[in-house]
Write a protein that holds these residues in place. Structure first.
Motif, mmCIF file in Angstrom:
data_model
loop_
_atom_site.group_PDB
_atom_site.id
_atom_site.type_symbol
_atom_site.label_atom_id
_atom_site.label_comp_id
_atom_site.label_asym_id
_atom_site.label_seq_id
_atom_site.Cartn_x
_atom_site.Cartn_y
_atom_site.Cartn_z
ATOM 1 N N PRO A 606 0.806 -1.243 0.000
ATOM 2 C CA PRO A 606 0.000 0.000 0.000
ATOM 3 C C PRO A 606 0.828 1.277 0.000
ATOM 4 C CG PRO A 606 -0.909 -1.597 1.525
ATOM 5 C CD PRO A 606 0.395 -2.176 1.058
ATOM 6 N N GLN A 610 0.386 3.474 -3.771
ATOM 7 C CA GLN A 610 -0.298 4.768 -3.855
ATOM 8 C C GLN A 610 0.457 5.780 -4.719
ATOM 9 O OE1 GLN A 610 -0.552 6.586 0.014
ATOM 10 N NE2 GLN A 610 1.626 6.280 0.460
ATOM 11 N N ASN A 611 1.778 5.537 -4.935
ATOM 12 C CA ASN A 611 2.584 6.459 -5.750
ATOM 13 C C ASN A 611 2.887 5.917 -7.143
ATOM 14 O OD1 ASN A 611 2.916 8.533 -3.797
ATOM 15 N ND2 ASN A 611 4.429 7.263 -2.743
#
Length: 614
Positions: A606, A610-611
């Motif tokens: 996670p 997310q990036n």
């Protein structure tokens, strides 16, 4: 005849002198050889001439005898015809005398003529024999001297070549011995560290087990006490339960408060990691500001992610913005025109990711004079006129390049050690003007060099002049590790893919690093026909920067080993926050938006996922 012999001797001496002049290193030897040759030739020529002269003299004597016989016969005939004339005896005597005189004159004349011919023939034969003998002796002497000189020269060259070969062999043996010693030392250190870690882990596990046992015994004692006291404490059971519930509530509340505090602390910590040294979480706009943002372009999904973060934060703060960028990251003139248009729009503040700071300097000074604060992002605006750029929201690109190098060297270390000759690591940069691209390249180059030199290897950098001149590596001939920097003449996918293929086709290439999304995608394209990228021992290791659909898929399927990702969404939000604070008149500072290393093993975590934009 003597004059002719002397002339021949003088000729032989001149020839010897000329031959001696040709070899200054062996004059004495040549003179001696010439003297001997001349003496021998003279003796032989004299013997041959004497023999021939003797033969001619013998022939002359025979001719004289014949002439005498003829003359005698003639005289006898004449005398026979005059026998009858007894009275003419005196005449006969006179005739005999005259005949003898005439005969002697003829014999003498013929003898002299034969002698002269003999002398001439003897002289010619002597000269020829002398010349031939002299030439033969001179040739022999010259050949011997030449052979000696050649042998000496050959011996010297052989010695030099032997020394060179010996030196190279010694160097190789030394390198191998050093590598073996290094491996042994490394193994020993690894064993020691492993033992220490094992001891520590064992101690920790023992402590934990002991604690658990202690807790278990404590619980057992408590249960036993409770069971023992049950019968005696029935009357006070309700009061005990009430007090217990009250205490439990208090403890629960304390635990809840502690967790909330810890969560808040972690949240603040993450914010500092992404947002930097100032708190951007509490930013509020005093007015409905309008901002102009000039990026490097929209051709990569990276910039779409930055735009997304900026839009979301602008909506949250109630401000507006105009986000623009050129069609290509080589269109510097277009970006300068966009910056001038942004200044003319008189916004509350301007965000800028400069393709070239030098090209933007005049516009930056104009914005400063107009009182418009500028916030840099991505690569920032290094070298801008003092006071024109108030803050930067960007990845520490040099540190990000170092991170990529550290992770790459972990894999390459053994391959470098095993290579018999030099190894090549390609560095692909889309340009040599953008500060972010340059710093990611230099961070990678300098760190690889530092790690390789620490292991005892020599390193050199070749290729693009900007990187060669600005890196910390000193040029070295015959280096073990070669860092080869490729930068296209224009920022196009085709040219960068060609750069990748050129690097892949070099026999000593073991790795290629691309410093942004453009270069990473060009690596994937350049490898399509060659199929040389991968993590196998006989393949070229591929490492890059950023993400996007193409790069993520290449990392997932093993074409690329790994990549460094930035936080583009957080960067876009940070730009809006800093623009708002600058418009409010608040103090601002640079913000490091951070970076992370990802591979196929952790890209779904996670924190990293997310990036990883598409």
């Amino acid at each position: 005849m003597k004059r002719k012999v002397i002339s021949a001797l003088l000729c032989a001496s001149m020839v010897a002198t000329m031959v001696g002049g040709c070899g200054s290193g062996s004059n004495k030897t040549t003179e001696k050889a010439t003297e001997k040759a001349t003496e021998a030739a003279t003796e032989k020529a004299t013997e041959k001439a004497t023999e021939k002269a003797t033969e001619k003299a013998t022939e002359t004597e025979k001719a004289t005898e014949k002439a005498t016989e003829k003359a005698t016969e003639a005289a006898t005939t004449e005398a026979a015809t005059t026998e009858e004339e007894t009275t003419e005896k005196a005449t006969e005597k006179e005739t005999e005398k005259a005949t003898e005189k005439e005969t002697k004159k003829k014999v003498e004349t013929e003898t002299e003529s034969a002698s002269k011919e003999t002398e001439k023939a003897t002289e010619k034969e002597t000269e020829k024999a002398t010349e031939k003998e002299t030439e033969k002796e001179t040739e022999k002497a010259t050949e011997k001297e030449t052979e000696k000189e050649t042998e000496k020269a050959t011996e010297k060259e052989t010695e030099k070549e032997t020394e060179k070969v010996t030196e190279k062999e010694t160097e190789k043996e030394t390198e191998k011995a050093t590598e073996k010693e290094t491996e042994k030392a490394t193994e020993k250190e690894t064993k020691k560290e492993t033992e220490k870690v094992t001891e520590k882990e064992t101690e920790k596990e023992t402590e934990k087990a002991t604690e658990k046992e202690t807790e278990s015994e404590s619980e057992t004692e408590k249960v036993t006490e409770k069971e023992t006291k049950k019968e005696t404490e029935k009357a006070t059971e309700k009061e005990t339960e009430t007090e217990s519930e009250s205490e439990t509530e208090k403890e629960t509340k304390k635990a809840t408060d502690a967790k909330e505090t810890e969560a808040e602390s972690e949240s603040e910590s993450e914010t500092e990691t992404v947002k930097g040294t100032i708190d951007l979480s509490k930013v509020e706009a005093k007015e409905a500001y309008h901002f102009e943002i000039v990026s490097k372009g929209f051709q990569h999904q990276y910039w779409q992610a930055v735009l997304k973060g900026a839009q979301e934060e602008a909506e949250r703060l109630g401000v507006t913005m105009n986000f623009v960028g050129p069609n290509s990251e080589s269109d510097i003139a277009d970006q300068v025109q966009m910056l001038n248009s942004a200044i003319n729009a008189k916004p509350a503040a301007i965000g800028l990711a400069a393709l070239s700071t030098d090209a933007c300097n005049d516009a930056l000074q104009q914005a400063k004079d107009a009182g418009i604060p500028i916030v840099g992002f991505d690569s920032g605006v290094p070298g801008a006129p003092e006071g024109s750029v108030v803050a930067n929201a960007a990845t520490d690109n040099y540190a990000a390049g170092e991170l990529a190098a550290e992770k790459t060297y972990e894999v390459l270390k053994d391959r470098i050690a095993a290579a018999e000759g030099s190894v090549r690591i390609g560095v692909m940069g889309q340009d040599a003007t953008s500060e972010s691209i340059i710093n990611r390249g230099l961070g990678f180059i300098d760190k690889i060099a530092e790690l390789a030199e620490a292991d005892g290897y020599t390193v050199t950098v070749e290729g693009n002049d900007k990187y060669v001149q600005d890196c910390k590596v000193e040029p070295t001939k015959e280096a073990k590790v070669i860092l080869d920097v490729a930068v296209p003449s224009q920022v196009t996918a085709e040219l960068s893919a060609t750069d990748c293929q050129t690097l892949l086709n070099k026999d000593d290439t073991i790795c290629i690093y691309g410093s942004n999304q453009h270069s990473g995608e060009a690596m994937v394209t350049g490898n399509e026909n060659l199929q040389k990228l991968g993590s196998g021992e006989d393949q070229v290791l591929g490492v890059t920067f950023d993400s996007g659909t193409v790069i993520k898929e290449a990392v997932k399927n093993g074409t690329l080993y790994g990549a460094v990702t930035q936080a583009p969404v957080a960067m876009g939000a940070a730009v809006i926050d800093l623009l708002t604070m600058a418009a409010n008149g608040e103090e601002v500072a640079d913000v490091d938006t951070g970076c992370q290393w990802y591979t196929a093993d952790n890209m779904d975590d996670p924190e990293i996922a997310q990036n990883l934009y598409d």
